[in-house]
Design a protein around this motif. Sequence first.
Motif, mmCIF file in Angstrom:
data_model
loop_
_atom_site.group_PDB
_atom_site.id
_atom_site.type_symbol
_atom_site.label_atom_id
_atom_site.label_comp_id
_atom_site.label_asym_id
_atom_site.label_seq_id
_atom_site.Cartn_x
_atom_site.Cartn_y
_atom_site.Cartn_z
ATOM 1 N N THR A 13 -13.120 10.026 33.537
ATOM 2 C CA THR A 13 -13.835 10.335 32.297
ATOM 3 C C THR A 13 -14.863 9.253 32.023
ATOM 4 N N CYS A 14 -16.018 9.655 31.501
ATOM 5 C CA CYS A 14 -17.096 8.715 31.202
ATOM 6 C C CYS A 14 -16.668 7.709 30.135
ATOM 7 N N PRO A 15 -17.098 6.447 30.230
ATOM 8 C CA PRO A 15 -16.687 5.419 29.269
ATOM 9 C C PRO A 15 -17.650 5.228 28.105
ATOM 10 N N TYR A 16 -18.598 6.138 27.921
ATOM 11 C CA TYR A 16 -19.599 5.923 26.875
ATOM 12 C C TYR A 16 -19.238 6.681 25.592
ATOM 13 N N CYS A 17 -19.999 7.666 25.189
ATOM 14 C CA CYS A 17 -19.852 8.223 23.834
ATOM 15 C C CYS A 17 -18.611 9.097 23.693
ATOM 16 N N GLY A 18 -18.406 9.609 22.477
ATOM 17 C CA GLY A 18 -17.219 10.389 22.172
ATOM 18 C C GLY A 18 -17.224 11.807 22.679
ATOM 19 N N VAL A 19 -18.294 12.256 23.370
ATOM 20 C CA VAL A 19 -18.269 13.599 23.957
ATOM 21 C C VAL A 19 -17.142 13.697 24.975
ATOM 22 N N GLY A 20 -16.890 12.611 25.710
ATOM 23 C CA GLY A 20 -15.768 12.586 26.647
ATOM 24 C C GLY A 20 -16.006 13.376 27.907
ATOM 25 N N CYS A 21 -17.165 13.198 28.521
ATOM 26 C CA CYS A 21 -17.525 13.967 29.710
ATOM 27 C C CYS A 21 -16.630 13.650 30.897
ATOM 28 N N GLY A 22 -16.294 14.686 31.649
ATOM 29 C CA GLY A 22 -15.591 14.487 32.897
ATOM 30 C C GLY A 22 -16.544 13.983 33.969
ATOM 31 N N VAL A 23 -16.043 13.086 34.817
ATOM 32 C CA VAL A 23 -16.846 12.439 35.854
ATOM 33 C C VAL A 23 -16.081 12.508 37.168
ATOM 34 N N THR A 24 -16.805 12.685 38.248
ATOM 35 C CA THR A 24 -16.203 12.507 39.573
ATOM 36 C C THR A 24 -16.818 11.273 40.224
ATOM 37 N N ALA A 25 -15.976 10.490 40.855
ATOM 38 C CA ALA A 25 -16.422 9.289 41.559
ATOM 39 C C ALA A 25 -16.001 9.400 43.014
ATOM 40 N N THR A 26 -16.983 9.363 43.891
ATOM 41 C CA THR A 26 -16.719 9.434 45.329
ATOM 42 C C THR A 26 -16.984 8.062 45.929
ATOM 43 N N VAL A 27 -15.969 7.511 46.563
ATOM 44 C CA VAL A 27 -16.029 6.135 47.049
ATOM 45 C C VAL A 27 -16.253 6.124 48.554
ATOM 46 N N ARG A 28 -17.278 5.380 48.977
ATOM 47 C CA ARG A 28 -17.522 5.142 50.397
ATOM 48 C C ARG A 28 -17.641 3.639 50.614
ATOM 49 N N PRO A 29 -16.998 3.098 51.619
ATOM 50 C CA PRO A 29 -17.057 1.652 51.856
ATOM 51 C C PRO A 29 -18.488 1.169 52.059
ATOM 52 N N GLY A 30 -18.787 0.057 51.422
ATOM 53 C CA GLY A 30 -20.082 -0.570 51.630
ATOM 54 C C GLY A 30 -21.200 -0.027 50.772
ATOM 55 N N THR A 31 -20.947 0.998 49.969
ATOM 56 C CA THR A 31 -21.978 1.542 49.089
ATOM 57 C C THR A 31 -21.399 1.705 47.695
ATOM 58 N N ILE A 32 -22.284 1.848 46.724
ATOM 59 C CA ILE A 32 -21.790 2.064 45.378
ATOM 60 C C ILE A 32 -21.206 3.468 45.282
ATOM 61 N N PRO A 33 -20.193 3.674 44.451
ATOM 62 C CA PRO A 33 -19.609 5.015 44.307
ATOM 63 C C PRO A 33 -20.655 6.036 43.864
ATOM 64 N N ILE A 34 -20.496 7.240 44.359
ATOM 65 C CA ILE A 34 -21.370 8.345 43.965
ATOM 66 C C ILE A 34 -20.775 8.987 42.713
ATOM 67 N N ILE A 35 -21.529 8.945 41.630
ATOM 68 C CA ILE A 35 -21.053 9.446 40.347
ATOM 69 C C ILE A 35 -21.699 10.785 40.057
ATOM 70 N N ALA A 36 -20.897 11.748 39.631
ATOM 71 C CA ALA A 36 -21.415 13.075 39.289
ATOM 72 C C ALA A 36 -20.598 13.627 38.129
ATOM 73 N N GLY A 37 -21.133 14.661 37.503
ATOM 74 C CA GLY A 37 -20.396 15.331 36.449
ATOM 75 C C GLY A 37 -19.285 16.189 37.024
ATOM 76 N N ASP A 38 -18.180 16.268 36.290
ATOM 77 C CA ASP A 38 -17.032 17.070 36.715
ATOM 78 C C ASP A 38 -17.218 18.498 36.205
ATOM 79 N N ALA A 39 -17.494 19.422 37.117
ATOM 80 C CA ALA A 39 -17.733 20.814 36.729
ATOM 81 C C ALA A 39 -16.497 21.464 36.133
ATOM 82 N N GLN A 40 -15.312 20.884 36.370
ATOM 83 C CA GLN A 40 -14.074 21.471 35.854
ATOM 84 C C GLN A 40 -13.729 20.985 34.452
ATOM 85 N N HIS A 41 -14.468 19.991 33.940
ATOM 86 C CA HIS A 41 -14.150 19.464 32.609
ATOM 87 C C HIS A 41 -14.922 20.256 31.554
ATOM 88 N N ALA A 42 -14.192 20.772 30.575
ATOM 89 C CA ALA A 42 -14.805 21.663 29.587
ATOM 90 C C ALA A 42 -15.819 20.962 28.699
#
Length: 904
Positions: A13-42
């Motif tokens: 879940t996103c750490p910013y405002c109170g909307v509470g957006c779902g987030v997906t984080a994809t981790v690959r070694p040596g690079t920053i995580p790929i952040i995207a919106g969670d399509a399953q979060h209402a």
Amino acid sequence: MDMSLPAPTVRTTCPYCGVGCGVTATVRPGTIPIIAGDAQHAANRGRLCVKGAALGETLDLDGRLLHPMLRESGTLRQAGWNEALERVASGFASVVAEHGPDAVALYVSGQLLTEDYYVANKLMKGFIGSANIDTNSRLCMSSSVAGHKRAFGEDLVPGCYEDFELADMIVLVGSNTAWCHPTLFQRILRAKEARPGLKVVAIDPRRTATCELADLHLAIKPGTDVWLFNGLLSYLARHGGVDGTFVAAHTEGLDAALAIADADCADPAAVARICRVDPAQLLAFYEGFAATAKVVTAYSQGVNQSSSGTDKVNAIINCHLVTGRIGQPGMGPFSLTGQPNAMGGREVGGLANMLAAHMDLDNPVQRDAVREFWDAPRIASRPGLKAVDLFRAVEEGSVKAVWIIATNPVVSLPDADQVRRALDKCELVVVSDIVHGTDTTLHADVLLPALGWGEKDGTVTNSERCISRQRAFLPAPGEARADWWALCEVARRMGFAGFDYAGAHDIFDEHARLSNWRNGEDGAGRRVFDLSGLIGIGQGAYEALEPIQWPVVRGAGGEPVATERLFADRRFAHAGGRARFIPTTPRAPVHAVDGDFPLALNTGRMRDQWHTMTRTGKSPRLSSHSPEPFIDLHPNDALLCGVREGELARVTSRWGAMVARVTHSGGIARGGVFVPIHWSGQTASDARVGALVNPEVDPVSGEPEFKHTPVAVAPFVVEWHAFVLSRESLALDSVAHWTRIQGEGFVRYEMAGRGPVDPDWARALLGAGEAADWIDYEDEGLGAYRAAHLVEGRLEACVFVARGLRLPPRDWLAGLFAAQQLAASDRATLLAGSAPQRGPDPGPTVCSCFGVGRNTIQIAIREHGLETTAQVTACVRAGGNCGSCVPEIGKLLALAKCGEATAS
């Protein structure tokens, strides 16, 4: 890891405002995580605002607090956890033993997860025995809490986000939703595109980005919200807007509320004069509200952050109660929370006047229930000190030890210099944070390294009562630990039992069990807050927990059942089940403008920044939108104050002062000033707006008056302006004013100063010795100086100085920092102050996702005859990702149309 395999993706879940957006984080070694919106979060259905989309850029360890630290003889040294925890526990225990439990305090944050919040509240109120635990949510949501409790009997948000899409009218009050709750605003925008008949009303003294969507903007005089909504209540009563059946069967107190409303606000023309709005527009709002059954009234800090904030909340709720527009799809009052877990903190009693599980400190039966459940040695018997009063007590010496967790009060509290004085006098200051250097950690005796977003594990609750998991996808760096763990370790060292948790899931289960403990046994009916459907949740089920709205009860098959809307059964949480109208007497802000301080200061957020920028300030993309602190005021007021756009000015109040650059957004009425809240002593020389804000608070909620402080604006005289780009951070003691801005591989400083500028000064500033590879250019007649420091042919730093504001654009220099070697032509362009064959200046960033500037968009609109935001997106990409910049694009389109009309 085999890179051919799918990378692990974590739903969080996103750490910013109170909307509470779902987030997906994809981790690959040596690079920053790929952040995207969670399509399953209402909450967001896969969309993210620009801040959420840039989360991956904020996860580096630069500036992180990685080890416990102890201050001895004024100097911090690294310590082990055991030594640091012993220092905290023994310090708190000795103060309690000598001065009593009210001599210690915790000041916590909506950035905490619910499990952290729960343990902090349990330790302070149930075991130390004092209610001196308050939260920075006091600064943004406590007026809503108080208003909900007065009207409904409990702190309850009736509706859900779907109501915004089902409504026929949305009233946004004191809420720049487009910037502060962007993904929710995008839902409103799409709903309006699908149903153009949906009416949007914006009520705000400023013309913000949100107003670009509105069918009607009421730019009311600051502080007049109660007059406005009392007038609406009176109008509804006199024009057939009362749902008599609902009022008679399910409410009480209408006559008293109407008597107050009718006394001052029965005449719409008089209300219009008081609110300083056009009478026809006011009447259009009243008529539209009366004629529309499905109305959602959403409000945020413009309502809450006031010395009459609770009355403003109740004045809004009164209008929904009198019409019966509550508890049904597409209607109701809706509090938009500011932080990701402000709601979760309220669930566990994070405020100084509450107990956990929505129980009350002033209710002896509920106090005893909490004490019994916790098997606590004592329970706080009276409310503790609210935020502003707490730090006054610290300065006065009655509070002698304070533990500050996940917040930066030296920047964010009103009268912030008083907070700094208080911490300097305090016997023991403990700070838990993820950042080593903040304005607050500078005063810490003990620093404890906390887990940050991506590392910590628990739950948060958003504005629609939806509990979501925040999951870890990164390892704990250094010796950082969860806040709940540190609190439990201190509790055990103080000799308290009941803090042996197997993990966050264990704390959540206790939280759920407390919500059902002796619920309904005090004769006042069941508390609505109820997580009984999640009792017994084990670690596996907790790990897999899907977003769910409380109350959560057990279904026929034993499964958890969520609740979308409250009050569908027309029963409220007061004894007897009736909602209460609250008489709200209009009153002006406590401190009025006068001859010495003739302007009213309003403070708030920017689109691409968050709180005091300890996280968002790391992102070059986010820093490009509004790189410097600014003072936004009307051009006529600027003329009277003797300041000009682009120049520096000082804003002064009775409590403090700050310096920033003057701008004219076109959204400020005469008599008003707007300054953003984000800059601290770490990112600017003198731009903490909290130092100016008056410390008056709402008498019911204790929420400060952030939206109305009398101020004066005057020139801040300097002899030259400059900017520096450097690979390393610089010490800037020799300049009068500076702002630090994060670039891609470099730090940018905007500066201004007095006195001579010469090569010796420049070398000292950039840290270049006599043997350094140094090139420079000086024109004494024009007052221009430019210099660059190179290391092995690579650009290390450069400085550009001008007597006035005529400095070259900064964007082209970023490419030179990316080069491993500067060509001879590059050296020439540095000294010339401009890139060869430069195209048009893109102008200030509008679209942070794709780095598209205002000038680029305006040229595209003009040259291609663009008329819609979709056409702009197709042409230059702006607005094609998160959508946060769509309102600004709309404004540029409107300005272009105005220009065409003027030209014709």
